[in-house]
Scaffold this motif. Sequence first.
Motif, PDB file in Angstrom:
ATOM      1  N   LEU A   1      -6.790   0.772  -4.581  1.00 15.04           N
ATOM      2  CA  LEU A   1      -6.198  -0.447  -4.035  1.00 15.04           C
ATOM      3  C   LEU A   1      -5.051  -0.100  -3.087  1.00 15.04           C
ATOM      4  O   LEU A   1      -4.975  -0.612  -1.964  1.00 15.04           O
ATOM      5  N   GLY A   2      -4.174   0.787  -3.549  1.00 18.88           N
ATOM      6  CA  GLY A   2      -3.037   1.185  -2.729  1.00 18.88           C
ATOM      7  C   GLY A   2      -3.476   1.764  -1.393  1.00 18.88           C
ATOM      8  O   GLY A   2      -2.963   1.391  -0.333  1.00 18.88           O
ATOM      9  N   LEU A   3      -4.476   2.648  -1.438  1.00 15.57           N
ATOM     10  CA  LEU A   3      -4.942   3.281  -0.209  1.00 15.57           C
ATOM     11  C   LEU A   3      -5.570   2.261   0.736  1.00 15.57           C
ATOM     12  O   LEU A   3      -5.346   2.307   1.951  1.00 15.57           O
ATOM     13  N   ASN A   4      -6.350   1.358   0.180  1.00 12.09           N
ATOM     14  CA  ASN A   4      -6.989   0.357   1.032  1.00 12.09           C
ATOM     15  C   ASN A   4      -5.962  -0.559   1.682  1.00 12.09           C
ATOM     16  O   ASN A   4      -6.069  -0.909   2.858  1.00 12.09           O
ATOM     17  N   LEU A   5      -4.953  -0.957   0.895  1.00  8.49           N
ATOM     18  CA  LEU A   5      -3.887  -1.793   1.457  1.00  8.49           C
ATOM     19  C   LEU A   5      -3.176  -1.043   2.570  1.00  8.49           C
ATOM     20  O   LEU A   5      -2.894  -1.584   3.637  1.00  8.49           O
ATOM     21  N   LEU A   6      -2.916   0.244   2.312  1.00  6.60           N
ATOM     22  CA  LEU A   6      -2.245   1.063   3.307  1.00  6.60           C
ATOM     23  C   LEU A   6      -3.066   1.121   4.592  1.00  6.60           C
ATOM     24  O   LEU A   6      -2.538   0.950   5.700  1.00  6.60           O
ATOM     25  N   GLY A   7      -4.368   1.339   4.430  1.00 10.80           N
ATOM     26  CA  GLY A   7      -5.253   1.412   5.592  1.00 10.80           C
ATOM     27  C   GLY A   7      -5.231   0.114   6.386  1.00 10.80           C
ATOM     28  O   GLY A   7      -5.102   0.119   7.619  1.00 10.80           O
ATOM     29  N   ASP A   8      -5.330  -0.993   5.673  1.00 10.62           N
ATOM     30  CA  ASP A   8      -5.271  -2.301   6.329  1.00 10.62           C
ATOM     31  C   ASP A   8      -3.960  -2.470   7.076  1.00 10.62           C
ATOM     32  O   ASP A   8      -3.928  -2.942   8.216  1.00 10.62           O
ATOM     33  N   GLY A   9      -2.896  -2.056   6.380  1.00  8.73           N
ATOM     34  CA  GLY A   9      -1.569  -2.202   6.971  1.00  8.73           C
ATOM     35  C   GLY A   9      -1.452  -1.403   8.258  1.00  8.73           C
ATOM     36  O   GLY A   9      -1.013  -1.913   9.291  1.00  8.73           O
ATOM     37  N   ILE A  10      -1.877  -0.164   8.213  1.00  4.27           N
ATOM     38  CA  ILE A  10      -1.807   0.681   9.407  1.00  4.27           C
ATOM     39  C   ILE A  10      -2.604   0.042  10.534  1.00  4.27           C
ATOM     40  O   ILE A  10      -2.147  -0.030  11.688  1.00  4.27           O
TER      41      ILE A  10
ATOM     42  N   GLY B   1       0.814  -1.211   0.000  1.00 14.07           N
ATOM     43  CA  GLY B   1       0.000   0.000   0.000  1.00 14.07           C
ATOM     44  C   GLY B   1       0.846   1.258   0.000  1.00 14.07           C
ATOM     45  O   GLY B   1       0.577   2.214  -0.732  1.00 14.07           O
ATOM     46  N   PHE B   2       1.891   1.223   0.820  1.00 16.11           N
ATOM     47  CA  PHE B   2       2.759   2.382   0.937  1.00 16.11           C
ATOM     48  C   PHE B   2       3.446   2.677  -0.393  1.00 16.11           C
ATOM     49  O   PHE B   2       3.476   3.831  -0.851  1.00 16.11           O
ATOM     50  N   VAL B   3       3.974   1.622  -1.020  1.00 13.97           N
ATOM     51  CA  VAL B   3       4.674   1.818  -2.285  1.00 13.97           C
ATOM     52  C   VAL B   3       3.737   2.381  -3.345  1.00 13.97           C
ATOM     53  O   VAL B   3       4.047   3.367  -4.031  1.00 13.97           O
ATOM     54  N   ILE B   4       2.538   1.783  -3.452  1.00 10.61           N
ATOM     55  CA  ILE B   4       1.595   2.243  -4.480  1.00 10.61           C
ATOM     56  C   ILE B   4       1.185   3.693  -4.218  1.00 10.61           C
ATOM     57  O   ILE B   4       1.215   4.544  -5.112  1.00 10.61           O
ATOM     58  N   THR B   5       0.825   3.963  -2.967  1.00  9.27           N
ATOM     59  CA  THR B   5       0.360   5.314  -2.634  1.00  9.27           C
ATOM     60  C   THR B   5       1.470   6.339  -2.870  1.00  9.27           C
ATOM     61  O   THR B   5       1.222   7.420  -3.432  1.00  9.27           O
ATOM     62  N   ALA B   6       2.683   5.986  -2.471  1.00 10.23           N
ATOM     63  CA  ALA B   6       3.804   6.901  -2.675  1.00 10.23           C
ATOM     64  C   ALA B   6       4.026   7.158  -4.157  1.00 10.23           C
ATOM     65  O   ALA B   6       4.293   8.290  -4.579  1.00 10.23           O
ATOM     66  N   LEU B   7       3.861   6.108  -4.942  1.00  5.45           N
ATOM     67  CA  LEU B   7       4.044   6.228  -6.383  1.00  5.45           C
ATOM     68  C   LEU B   7       3.004   7.184  -6.983  1.00  5.45           C
ATOM     69  O   LEU B   7       3.347   8.086  -7.764  1.00  5.45           O
ATOM     70  N   VAL B   8       1.760   6.986  -6.579  1.00 11.61           N
ATOM     71  CA  VAL B   8       0.699   7.852  -7.094  1.00 11.61           C
ATOM     72  C   VAL B   8       0.962   9.299  -6.678  1.00 11.61           C
ATOM     73  O   VAL B   8       0.856  10.227  -7.487  1.00 11.61           O
ATOM     74  N   ALA B   9       1.346   9.464  -5.406  1.00 11.42           N
ATOM     75  CA  ALA B   9       1.628  10.813  -4.921  1.00 11.42           C
ATOM     76  C   ALA B   9       2.798  11.419  -5.693  1.00 11.42           C
ATOM     77  O   ALA B   9       2.757  12.595  -6.083  1.00 11.42           O
ATOM     78  N   ALA B  10       3.810  10.605  -5.949  1.00 17.07           N
ATOM     79  CA  ALA B  10       4.977  11.094  -6.686  1.00 17.07           C
ATOM     80  C   ALA B  10       4.570  11.533  -8.086  1.00 17.07           C
ATOM     81  O   ALA B  10       4.978  12.610  -8.555  1.00 17.07           O
ATOM     82  N   VAL B  11       3.754  10.717  -8.737  1.00 19.41           N
ATOM     83  CA  VAL B  11       3.295  11.064 -10.086  1.00 19.41           C
ATOM     84  C   VAL B  11       2.556  12.399 -10.061  1.00 19.41           C
ATOM     85  O   VAL B  11       2.766  13.271 -10.902  1.00 19.41           O
ATOM     86  N   ALA B  12       1.711  12.553  -9.039  1.00 17.50           N
ATOM     87  CA  ALA B  12       0.950  13.799  -8.935  1.00 17.50           C
ATOM     88  C   ALA B  12       1.895  14.983  -8.750  1.00 17.50           C
ATOM     89  O   ALA B  12       1.703  16.042  -9.360  1.00 17.50           O
ATOM     90  N   ILE B  13       2.909  14.803  -7.933  1.00 14.53           N
ATOM     91  CA  ILE B  13       3.846  15.911  -7.684  1.00 14.53           C
ATOM     92  C   ILE B  13       4.651  16.221  -8.940  1.00 14.53           C
ATOM     93  O   ILE B  13       4.796  17.386  -9.333  1.00 14.53           O
ATOM     94  N   VAL B  14       5.138  15.167  -9.603  1.00 13.35           N
ATOM     95  CA  VAL B  14       5.905  15.368 -10.831  1.00 13.35           C
ATOM     96  C   VAL B  14       5.081  16.148 -11.856  1.00 13.35           C
ATOM     97  O   VAL B  14       5.599  17.022 -12.557  1.00 13.35           O
ATOM     98  N   SER B  15       3.776  15.873 -11.897  1.00 19.37           N
ATOM     99  CA  SER B  15       2.933  16.500 -12.920  1.00 19.37           C
ATOM    100  C   SER B  15       2.912  18.025 -12.784  1.00 19.37           C
ATOM    101  O   SER B  15       2.583  18.726 -13.723  1.00 19.37           O
ATOM    102  N   PHE B  16       3.266  18.529 -11.602  1.00 16.35           N
ATOM    103  CA  PHE B  16       3.319  19.980 -11.446  1.00 16.35           C
ATOM    104  C   PHE B  16       4.467  20.568 -12.258  1.00 16.35           C
ATOM    105  O   PHE B  16       4.396  21.691 -12.729  1.00 16.35           O
ATOM    106  N   PHE B  17       5.545  19.784 -12.380  1.00 13.37           N
ATOM    107  CA  PHE B  17       6.738  20.299 -13.053  1.00 13.37           C
ATOM    108  C   PHE B  17       6.875  19.807 -14.484  1.00 13.37           C
ATOM    109  O   PHE B  17       7.364  20.501 -15.345  1.00 13.37           O
ATOM    110  N   TRP B  18       6.441  18.576 -14.682  1.00 10.09           N
ATOM    111  CA  TRP B  18       6.691  17.995 -15.996  1.00 10.09           C
ATOM    112  C   TRP B  18       5.631  16.952 -16.347  1.00 10.09           C
ATOM    113  O   TRP B  18       5.244  16.134 -15.502  1.00 10.09           O
ATOM    114  N   THR B  19       5.142  17.031 -17.563  1.00  8.99           N
ATOM    115  CA  THR B  19       4.342  15.935 -18.121  1.00  8.99           C
ATOM    116  C   THR B  19       4.850  15.726 -19.538  1.00  8.99           C
ATOM    117  O   THR B  19       5.388  16.663 -20.137  1.00  8.99           O
ATOM    118  N   PRO B  20       4.696  14.523 -20.088  1.00  2.00           N
ATOM    119  CA  PRO B  20       5.213  14.291 -21.444  1.00  2.00           C
ATOM    120  C   PRO B  20       4.659  15.297 -22.452  1.00  2.00           C
ATOM    121  O   PRO B  20       5.357  15.732 -23.352  1.00  2.00           O
TER     122      PRO B  20
END
Lengths: 289, 315, 493
Positions: A268-277, A28-47
């Motif tokens: 899915l990532g968020l739900n896994l994270l929630g379960d994990g916590i 969950g953590f990896v997926i959520t972090a990835l999504v968050a990272a993508v969102a942050i990157v999109s502020f600076f760069w998108t293809p």
Amino acid sequence: MTLRFDIPEENFADILVKAFTNRSFLAGFVITALVAAVAIVSFFWTPFDVTKLIIADKTQAPSPAHWFGTDHFGRDILSMIMVGARNSIAVALVAVGIGMGIGVPLGAFAAARGGIADEAVMRLNDLVFAFPALLSAIMITAIFGPGALNAIIAIGIFNIPVFARVARAGALAIWPRDFILAARAAGKGKTLITLEHVLPNIVTLLLVQGTIQFALGILAEAGLSYVGLGTQPPMPSWGRMLFDAQTRMVAAPWMAIFPGMAIVVTVLGLNLLGDGIADILDPRSRRQR
Amino acid sequence: MTTYLLNRLAIAVITLVLASMVVFAVLEIIPGDPARLMLGMNANADQVELLRNQMGLNAPLALRYLHWAGGLLSLDFGRSYTYSVPVIDLVRERVVVSLPLALIALALSTIIAIPVGLFSAGRHGRAGDTIATGAAQLGVAVPNFWFALMLIYLFAVWLRLVPAGGFPGWSAGVWPALKSLVLPAIALALPQAAILARVTRSALIEVLNEDYIRTARAKGLPYRAVLWRHALRNAMIPVLTILGLQFAFLLAGTIIIENVFYLPGLGRLVFQAITQRDLIVVESVVMLLVAAVIAVNLLVDLSYAVVDPRLRSRQ
Amino acid sequence: MKLWKTILTAAGLVVATGTSAFAVRTDLVIGITLEPPHLDPTAGAAAAIDEVLYANVFEGLTRIGPNGEVLPDLAESWTVSDDGKVYTFKLHTGVKFHDGTDFNADDVKFSLDRARADNSVNAQKGLFAAIDTVEVADPGTVKITLKNPQSSFLYNMGWGDAVIVAPETADTNKEKPVGTGPFRFQSWAKGSSITLIKSDTYWGAPVSLDKAEFRIVPDAAAAIPALLSGDVQAFPFFPDPDSVAQVKDDPRFKVVIGATEGETILSINNKKPPFDRLQVRQAISFALDRKAIIDGASAGLGVPIGSHMSPANKAYVDLTGLYPHNVERARELLKEAGLENGFKATLKLPPPPYARLGGEIIASQLRDVGIDLQIVPVEWAQWLDQVFTKKDYDLTIVSHTEPNDIDIYSRKDYYFNYDNPTFDKIIADLNLTSDEAKRMTLLGEAQKILADDAVVGFLYELPKAGVWDAKLEGFWENAPIQANDLTKVKWTE
């Protein structure tokens, strides 16, 4: 349903060890972090620029230039998914904030005071709860017009009773405990006890519920945008992309598949994270939904 | 217990009355004039005013509320502005779509979820459990409208097994009617089943940790017998609670699915009525749905009290 | 898994071949996007009413043909007095309403008097405004006297709002329409479908179809799978031309692109600053790239227009060259208007795809010249209320589908907020002119003024995309009015 809570006694290092051995949390953590990272990157760069419509490039299949293909206005779908992540996260996060900010104090207050105050709060909750969420969201947007802000309000309002209920139920289970009785005997007021003893003991519960509502918020935003009531163009939104895709399923299936997968993966990532916590901080607590 | 029951009932009634006021107030401030919508772009202001009078839209607010609320009590829901037929007739036509759809979806989700939950709890921590819970996690994450789109293209467009949407009516025969409800029901049921399976699993695991289960196992009862005879029965309460909540959700929350499959159900009726400013229909149908939710919540509240006497004594 | 797929496909084949094994069919399911609110064409503006009932269930004195021509209908012939004021209609005999009662001149008088009465809720009362009296000469003859000559009178009598109804059933037509047409109403499952069946007592040429079901399919998203799965066999008005691409290359379907009377325009609130300035409106016109709009919102199918007139109209003047797509010029004009830094405005979009898709493209094009548009999607109810009635808008996109409606720009208080005495004078002259050549000149001038003033952004003539089963024929190709005339429709095999 009996709820039981333990005050975390482990130190931070123990929790960390547990976290990194918990598969659910890790995934969950990896997926959520990835999504968050993508969102942050999109502020600076998108293809590609997602505000630029190039009609000549409309509905192109996935290719090395456009990994996920282009939409009906020739926009790059990968870029739109990246920017859309921002939107989904923002909407869901603020909606959870509204729900927690109003719901938790209400629920804690109801549990602490009991009697008429409890009644009043819970009746107010019942009132909101009585309206099917999507229906009310549709009515809200019919009054104020569709848009991301109104979607946030609509989703947020329905988070209030959820958090109020969880906070109240959690607090009610804490109040009869010995350490609270001791605090009361020491002459502490109800507000102080709530702040010092009750809330810290239901934080886990709220955190877990928070991730669930966050995930539900992403689904709700997608649903509202899908019926055209949520986020409005030119701001890309996953639900909105699916709305545009549905009339082009045969000619351009990639328009539907990738945004849909983005939603599934994020939720899915968020739900896994929630379960994990939940597992890590409080192995015996259960999810409320 | 009787006072408690009466108390809860009174609360439900109060909620219902408050809800009716909220609904009425909300619809008062929705922009858009139903009379203008019916007459279109070429009508002049006088014509619109004439129609407004004919529709009773110009009466005082409080009077209209009382008239409407009084009507609800005697099951007279008024007449639809746009269709000009009694609202109760519209509701009756739509309920026969929405209710079976919700029931089928509920049945489907239960049929899928309970065995998966049992299976998972029985193999708690082992590979089978991991796969089942993983699948459930995935199921919860899938937006039902997206799932519906995929189902339509697979089963209706590609394989042509079932209609892509629409509802022939029960008069066309039970089988054709059921056939057109299959995909929507699956689309609705699967995410619900995933939630239910998770609840069943965790409730079972919780119960399996209880002392009396350990005692039963210590007595030498086989694991399966314990699981089925003792654990499932005791885990049923949270599962039923969720089922109750899901039913309310399914009955009202089918709006998107009914739109995707263009089924003439209550959800679509209310959606259409809002866009057409058929306020009397919106008011009445929303109130019906709200009443359904309140009724289910009442039952859930009662079941809570049965489980936990402490909550009851606080009232 | 593989086995499963084989079984599924096999089962699918059985179902598919099972349905196509019939010989020539006489039943048809037609998709329509909007459900009619009721079934009385004389009491509502909703186009969906005519889409189901026009020419099928209800008939008028005259009717509009597939290409917009006026044809005799219940009136078998007519004569017009020399001063152009008295029309004498000779009616068909032996015509019966579906309830078995006879049709005669009394019904015509009743219908027309009812439509123009003070308390009438007919949505097109203007059609009858010129009528002074309606007299019954004998059961087969009606004499209508006009207050002044009106060149469009016969055309007006062909509208769905002017159909002939029976006094006995006029009040119940909303629920149970009773007309004189080749089909009679059978049932209406609300929210789902309306079914018509062949009338045995029809006076005219018999129709091929025995049964026609109008299925309500709310949007293009549902329409495509409905067509592909065979649930619906025809969509004469396909809701979203851009998604027609899905079935264009499929041999099972015929895709027919026709013309409508819908001038699709970017309406501008001419009284609201900064749109009250000519340079700003002209800048918008220069900023619009019609080709991109037509390609993106209408699959490249619309014909560009430069003023408010259908290119199919005899009076059409090509003014599309007046404002070519020119970002530089647009910026210059904005600078002249003192708006070199651009400005913000709202763009309110009603539900049809041409507006929602076109709006996104236009917003992007205007952004290129510095105009930042906020897109506000609205439902029709809100559009009529906010934009049309209260004129609370900056820009909006709408297709004006009424034929020959250039006079709307001279209407007082119309939502464009346009006020030009010169233009008003031309329209006033036009109404008094019956000489064809003079009329053409006046209409040409009118178009020119609108284009020069850049009153609105003229975009394109809305195409009519019809999709139906390749084995069907007899549908209208064009849409001079919004109707699904089924009298000539049949299955060929």
